[in-house]
Motif scaffolding. Structure first.
Motif: not given
Lengths: 289, 413
Positions: A125-126, A147-150, A233-234
């Motif tokens: 996101q950044s 939000g493509l990551t996590a 991931g999460r």
């Protein structure tokens, strides 16, 4: 030296097999023993299958199966399709082909860890894309960028695997697209086959065994790899290897058998994939004869 | 074929026998070290020429520089070489020792010293991994208040002379003063109210992360009016009602967190990165002293400030533990002793604002004056403010239970 052939093969294989048996075999035996409660450093340990029951009832493990299957299968299918397409495209390049193939191989040398960090810098996101979106006024703040990551689906994880494994499949497919393929395609063309028919009945069947072998490797790797889903991931749901490591790092040693049970399940799944592959190859070989 | 089968069977038999052989030995208390800390001269003699492998969290560049610079130089004067082994999680070092113990390696272990506390210390106690009886005999133990509750207990587990003090950690809230006003950082309630008005700008790492676990306990203390009702060993009757209230409060606040609470960062590292990129505007830390350094390096905005919320801040002590099977036991003791030197503690405070594990009332007055004279960044709270209302940690039984139940009741909900 005139050793019998079988003995010679056995002797030649011995060093490699010893290493595999010692490090992989002993590790699996240890993991299996610990998953069944073998914890000699604890007072009152006993053999039991409790860990496998706990594993079945653990929501983290249950959620993990769906995510692991989704991530590994999507990555494998996308990498296989894109890899074959890339190989067919590269073959038409003629002169630039060697150059492009070399470029592909530099990608193979990049560690997955670096790839994952690059995805973070690109898709976060950044990250770069988010900053570009903000720069052209599409988003007002980093949080507006999707939000493509996590993310829950595993977009960044799949993107990293596809980025890394597509060139791998392409290199494998390029290897299979040798002179013999070109000659057979030429023969089919002379006999009146249209481009699509040549592709369907000549090129793809010739590519299938090699691409299938590469895909099995990709599937087994993406289902069992740890660092990429950890970074991109999460914490929940997480892929099986991440869950295994979360349990392994649990400060309560009582969780250790469950961690090992997850590891045993991952090993069993990998072996099942390889066994399925061997059976498939045997069938393909019979059919092509 | 039969011969192959026989070979395979005998291999399996050997493996099983060796596995069972290890299992047959009863787990016993850690053997007493071959090194006698009360005879310091002989410890120094043995340590000379040894290399001490110190396993410690390696994610802090300033601390790494201090360890490989000042500490390594001090050790060199005793003929001891320092090998800092950087790890991301103390559990990794505990697992390494555990693996060696499982393999029957009772001497010559690869881990000589571990920076440890809390649950990981408790895990080592559970598996009988620690060498005990030496910390009180170190020459510099005179600077330590061994009777102080924060030193005699480690997250509720009695230390029993099995680890030597190194640092004190006082938690604090770090925030950007252009985004949050004084009133917003007055209490947990006002912080969560601010988050509700500015969704997405506050979060904490998912427990069992060390810091994330502390944030959950901070909110728990606020919910039940302080740690008193949960003092002592784990008690289900005290825990259950407190936990129920905590989970409903955390779940109510979840939608106002980063990513609307759909997920949590995996580490404190990630949280601090989110703060440095401006994605979040406030986070909790165990290392408020290091924030000044981040501001000076322009990683954090100059408007960064710290606060202690009403109800106080959680504080704990961290230690040096020596595994019973350590190959370089003597050198590990020399390391632990060097870390207790008032000069070392002063240097560490200067380098990254880490608070001393020793008792400043016991050090020479001139050293005490030097401590007071260390300039503090305007972003960092002075030591008096951080220690004025410090709250103790809960027993590790509560901590592990909270971490597990947080996962089930907040993360997986």
């Amino acid at each position: 030296m005139n050793l019998p052939r079988r003995l010679r093969i056995a002797l030649l294989l011995a060093p490699a097999l010893t290493v595999v048996a010692l490090f992989f075999g002993a590790g699996v035996v240890q993991a299996a023993a610990q998953s069944l409660g073998y914890q000699p450093y604890l007072d009152g340990w006993r053999w039991s299958t409790d860990a496998y029951v706990a594993l079945w009832n653990d929501p983290a493990v249950r959620a993990s199966f769906a995510l692991t299957a989704r991530v590994s299968m999507l990555s494998t299918v996308l990498a296989a399709v894109l890899g074959v397409a890339l190989a067919l495209l590269l073959r038409r390049l003629g002169r630039g082909r060697r150059w492009a193939a070399g470029l592909l191989q530099t990608d193979l040398a990049v560690p997955h860890l670096v790839g994952a960090l690059c995805m973070l810098l690109l898709l976060g996101q950044s990250g770069l894309l988010s900053r570009l979106a903000q720069g052209v006024g599409m988003t007002a703040a980093p949080a507006d960028f999707p939000g493509l990551t996590a993310d829950g689906f595993g977009v960044a994880v799949i993107a990293e695997y596809v980025w890394k494994e597509t060139p791998f499949i392409a290199v494998v497919a390029l290897g299979a697209l040798g002179r013999a393929t070109a000659e057979l395609e030429g023969a089919a063309a002379v006999l009146g086959a249209r481009p699509w028919q040549r592709m369907r009945h000549v090129t793809l069947p010739l590519l299938a065994p090699a691409v299938l072998a590469g895909s099995v490797l990709v599937l087994a790797f993406t289902a069992g790899s740890y660092e990429v889903p950890l970074l991109l991931g999460r914490p929940y749901p997480a892929t099986l290897p991440v869950v295994a490591y979360q349990l392994y790092r649990d400060t309560d040693l009582g969780s250790r058998p469950e961690a090992m049970a997850v590891a045993v399940v991952i090993s069993a799944l990998s072996l099942a994939v390889v066994a399925g592959y061997v059976a498939l190859v045997a069938r393909l070989a019979r059919r092509s004869v | 074929m039969r011969r192959h089968l026989l070979a395979a069977l005998s291999l399996a038999a050997v493996l099983t026998a060796s596995a069972c052989g290890a299992g047959g030995t009863e787990p016993s208390a850690a053997p007493s070290p071959s090194v006698d800390a009360s005879d310091w001269g002989s410890v120094l003699a043995q340590a000379k020429g040894q290399t001490v492998s110190w396993h410690m969290y390696g994610g802090d560049d300033t601390l790494n520089a201090f360890v490989n610079g000042y500490v390594a130089d001090r050790l060199k004067t005793y003929g001891v070489t320092l090998n800092q082994v950087k790890i991301t999680d103390t559990a990794d070092a505990i697992n390494a020792v555990l693996g060696e113990k499982q393999a029957g390696k009772t001497t010559g272990g690869s881990v000589d010293a571990i920076w440890v506390n809390g649950e990981n210390f408790a895990t080592g106690v559970q598996a009988g991994l620690w060498s005990c009886g030496w910390p009180s005999k170190l020459p510099n133990a005179t600077y330590v208040d061994l009777g102080a509750p924060a030193v005699a207990n480690d997250f509720g587990v009695p230390v029993k002379d099995c680890e030597s003090v190194w640092q004190q950690a006082d938690s604090a809230l770090v925030y950007d003063s252009t985004k949050l006003q004084d009133a917003d950082v007055a209490s947990v309630s006002s912080l969560l109210a601010w988050a509700a008005r500015h969704p997405g700008h506050f979060t904490y790492p998912a427990p069992p992360d060390f810091t994330g676990s502390m944030v959950v306990r901070t909110i728990l203390y606020d919910t039940v009016g302080g740690p008193q009702s949960l003092a002592g060993a784990f008690d289900q009757n005290a825990y259950a009602p407190a936990a129920t209230r905590l989970w409903s409060r955390l779940n109510a606040a979840e939608k106002t967190l980063w990513r609307r609470g759909s997920t949590y960062p995996q580490s404190q590292d990630q949280v601090e990165k989110l703060y440095s990129t401006g994605e979040i505007s406030a986070y909790f830390t165990y290392g408020p002293g290091a924030v000044g350094d981040q501001v000076a390096k322009k990683v954090f905005p100059a408007t960064t400030r710290e606060a202690v919320l009403a109800g106080g801040n959680i504080a704990n002590t961290s230690f040096i533990g020596v595994p019973a099977n350590a190959a370089h036991h003597a050198a590990a003791l020399v390391l632990a002793n060097v870390l207790l030197e008032p000069a070392t503690q002063l240097e560490l405070y200067r380098a990254e604002g880490t608070y001393p594990g020793i008792d400043l009332a016991r050090v020479p007055p001139d050293v005490r004056a030097q401590f007071a004279a260390v300039p503090v960044s305007p972003s960092v709270l002075p030591l008096e403010r951080l220690t004025a209302n410090a709250q103790p940690e809960l027993a590790s039984g509560y901590v592990t239970r909270l971490e597990k139940d947080w996962t089930a009741n907040v993360l997986q909900k």
